[in-house]
Structure formats: structure tokens, C-alpha cells
Design a protein around this motif. Structure first.
Motif, mmCIF file in Angstrom:
data_model
loop_
_atom_site.group_PDB
_atom_site.id
_atom_site.type_symbol
_atom_site.label_atom_id
_atom_site.label_comp_id
_atom_site.label_asym_id
_atom_site.label_seq_id
_atom_site.Cartn_x
_atom_site.Cartn_y
_atom_site.Cartn_z
ATOM 1 N N GLN A 55 49.308 -34.837 -7.381
ATOM 2 C CA GLN A 55 49.825 -34.067 -6.243
ATOM 3 C C GLN A 55 48.788 -33.063 -5.777
ATOM 4 O O GLN A 55 48.698 -32.762 -4.578
ATOM 5 C CB GLN A 55 51.123 -33.365 -6.614
ATOM 6 N N ALA A 58 46.331 -34.876 -3.568
ATOM 7 C CA ALA A 58 46.916 -35.087 -2.240
ATOM 8 C C ALA A 58 46.915 -33.799 -1.427
ATOM 9 O O ALA A 58 46.572 -33.795 -0.234
ATOM 10 C CB ALA A 58 48.344 -35.618 -2.383
ATOM 11 N N ALA A 59 47.284 -32.686 -2.067
ATOM 12 C CA ALA A 59 47.353 -31.413 -1.347
ATOM 13 C C ALA A 59 45.966 -30.937 -0.930
ATOM 14 O O ALA A 59 45.766 -30.476 0.201
ATOM 15 C CB ALA A 59 48.029 -30.359 -2.217
ATOM 16 N N GLY A 61 43.277 -32.775 -0.415
ATOM 17 C CA GLY A 61 42.810 -33.636 0.676
ATOM 18 C C GLY A 61 43.427 -33.258 2.011
ATOM 19 O O GLY A 61 42.735 -33.205 3.035
ATOM 20 N N SER A 62 44.729 -32.974 2.002
ATOM 21 C CA SER A 62 45.405 -32.593 3.247
ATOM 22 C C SER A 62 44.904 -31.254 3.765
ATOM 23 O O SER A 62 44.685 -31.079 4.968
ATOM 24 C CB SER A 62 46.919 -32.536 3.016
ATOM 25 N N PHE A 63 44.711 -30.292 2.858
ATOM 26 C CA PHE A 63 44.194 -28.988 3.275
ATOM 27 C C PHE A 63 42.784 -29.118 3.870
ATOM 28 O O PHE A 63 42.458 -28.472 4.869
ATOM 29 C CB PHE A 63 44.170 -28.025 2.094
ATOM 30 N N ARG A 65 41.448 -31.776 5.328
ATOM 31 C CA ARG A 65 41.541 -32.414 6.650
ATOM 32 C C ARG A 65 42.078 -31.456 7.700
ATOM 33 O O ARG A 65 41.788 -31.581 8.887
ATOM 34 C CB ARG A 65 42.432 -33.663 6.567
ATOM 35 N N ALA A 66 42.857 -30.463 7.243
ATOM 36 C CA ALA A 66 43.401 -29.463 8.169
ATOM 37 C C ALA A 66 42.403 -28.346 8.468
ATOM 38 O O ALA A 66 42.708 -27.425 9.230
ATOM 39 C CB ALA A 66 44.688 -28.869 7.601
ATOM 40 N N TRP A 215 52.461 -33.699 0.177
ATOM 41 C CA TRP A 215 52.009 -34.015 1.535
ATOM 42 C C TRP A 215 52.937 -33.358 2.564
ATOM 43 O O TRP A 215 52.475 -32.761 3.535
ATOM 44 C CB TRP A 215 52.000 -35.529 1.732
ATOM 45 N N VAL A 218 52.332 -29.531 2.687
ATOM 46 C CA VAL A 218 51.148 -29.131 3.447
ATOM 47 C C VAL A 218 51.439 -29.165 4.943
ATOM 48 O O VAL A 218 50.977 -28.312 5.705
ATOM 49 C CB VAL A 218 49.953 -30.050 3.110
ATOM 50 N N LYS A 219 52.229 -30.153 5.384
ATOM 51 C CA LYS A 219 52.506 -30.304 6.813
ATOM 52 C C LYS A 219 53.516 -29.282 7.337
ATOM 53 O O LYS A 219 53.520 -28.967 8.523
ATOM 54 C CB LYS A 219 53.053 -31.714 7.092
#
Length: 248
Positions: A55, A58-59, A61-63, A65-66, A215, A218-219
Motif C-alpha cells: 500500500q 501504491a501511495a 507512486g500516486s503522490f 504522479r500528483a 489509491w 490519495v485521490k
């Protein structure tokens, strides 16, 4: 493992991943769940790390990309946490099941009380390397030691160090938190694996839910009312788990 148990792992993992990204307390749900499903405390503790690592991947990676940054500062803070994590994981492998359960109950009760305390509104500012004093590195070692041992409620400690001591904006605290947890949990997981204290079927199902929950976390840009709702729901579940642990 039954179908119902597998579904419970995915569902609770999803809730825990969501909570871990936005605040803290996910392991207060997942670690007892693994124990209720029949795993010994040490095996549950090791297996729980599979979901935490995935997790966190995933978090992070999302951060990224943001547009999140501060990777170098996060890695600097991670170094003492890794040292502490290895010591903490080794200690967790040496204690008795009864002592670990007693520590888990005490930690969950203490963390629940801390979650009830209101967060002060502080004047925050960006983190720079010059502000990383020896005291901060020592605090990160302590967080790693605690996280390596049990992980439950470790996000609360990050809020104390990063928000209250370093006065970093809470949104940025979450970015630092997930990357540091990823870095220090990896070696701890390897140590649990070396002692055969990881059950991959349970861990991967839990991780499946945790990654999805992280995920979504993060969104989500959660307002104060939504954050309060999540906190109270988490506390209600924690109280139910504590009662179950005490009545075992």
C-alpha cells in the motif's frame, strides 16, 4: 482460509489502506484481524507488513504522479528509522505471544485516546535540510523502532514529529509518512521472512484491499466533516476490536 475470510481480508485491507494514507490507525484493524483468523501474534505481525509495503508503494507512486517532492529529505529521515526498524522487528520476534498481545492492547487503547485529542492549528512552513536537527533524527529512530516492533498507530507518531515538532503542513506530512514507512518496513519484512513469520496468502489478500484503499485515499481531498467521520468510524471499530481482544 475460507471464502468469507478472504473477503474480510480484502475489505478490511481496503479500509485500512484508506485510513493509513489520510490519517493513521489502519494496522489497528488489520493486525487483530489476522490474529482473529488464527495466525500467531508474530506471524500476524510479519504478514501485516506485506500489506503495509504494497500500500505504501501504491501511495508513494500516486503522490509522485500528483507532483509531490521532498524525496531526498524523506530518505534522510528514513535512515535512522531503518536502523530502529530492524531492532524493533528483532525484538518483536523474541517476545512471547502473551506479552505481544498485552502490548497490542495497551497500544491500541493509547492510540485511540490520542486520536481523540484535537489537532492544534500551527503555522506551518516548508521543510529544509537545515531544520533536521539531531533531535529529529533521534525521534525518527524511535518511530522506526516502534514501527518495526508493532506498527500499530505509527502514523500518530509521525504527526507528532512532522507536524507538531517540524511544523510541516498536514498534507505534506502524509507524503513524508508513506515514503518513510515504505523504506523502513522493507528491511523489517525481510527479517520476518527470514524467520518464516509471513503467510503470503493472507498478506497478499490484505494487500489487495490496502492498495485499493490507499489509491482512493490519495485521490480523496477530504474536508473537515469527512475526516471527522472517518476518525469516529475508526474509533468505533477499534473499541470493538479491543473488547474482542480482552474477551478472548
Amino acid at each position: 482460509m475460507t471464502l468469507q475470510e478472504g473477503l474480510a481480508l480484502v475489505a478490511i485491507g481496503g479500509v485500512a489502506g484508506f485510513i493509513n494514507v489520510l490519517s493513521a490507525g489502519g494496522s489497528m484493524l488489520t493486525l487483530p484481524l489476522l490474529m482473529f483468523l488464527g495466525l500467531s501474534p508474530q506471524v500476524a505481525n510479519g504478514t501485516n507488513r506485506v500489506a503495509i509495503v504494497l500500500q505504501s508503494v501504491a501511495a508513494v507512486g500516486s503522490f509522485l504522479r500528483a507532483g509531490a517532492s521532498h524525496i531526498r529529505l524523506s530518505l534522510l529521515l528514513s535512515l535512522p528509522a531503518v536502523a530502529g526498524s530492524l531492532i524493533g522487528a528483532w525484538l518483536a520476534l523474541t517476545v512471547s505471544d502473551a506479552l505481544f498481545e498485552a502490548v497490542l492492547i495497551a497500544v491500541m487503547a493509547g492510540s485511540a485516546l490520542l486520536m481523540l485529542l484535537p489537532q492544534p492549528r500551527l503555522e506551518t512552513r516548508p521543510l529544509t535540510r537545515e531544520r533536521l536537527t539531531p533531535l529529529i533524527y533521534l525521534a525518527m529512530f524511535g518511530i522506526g523502532l516502534y514501527g518495526g516492533f508493532i506498527q500499530v498507530g505509527v502514523g500518530i507518531l509521525f504527526i507528532v514529529v512532522l507536524y507538531r515538532m517540524l511544523k510541516i503542513d498536514l498534507a505534506q506530512v502524509n507524503v513524508f509518512k508513506v515514503l518513510i514507512i515504505l523504506v523502513y518496513t522493507l528491511p523489517a519484512l525481510l527479517l520476518f521472512m527470514a524467520y518464516d513469520q509471513v503467510r503470503w496468502g493472507y498478506g497478499l489478500l490484505l494487500a489487495l484491499g490496502s492498495v485499493a484503499g490507499a489509491w482512493v485515499g490519495v485521490k480523496v481531498n477530504m474536508g473537515p466533516r469527512g475526516a471527522a467521520w472517518v476518525k469516529w468510524l475508526t474509533l468505533a471499530v477499534i473499541v470493538a476490536i479491543l473488547l474482542r481482544l480482552l474477551l478472548r
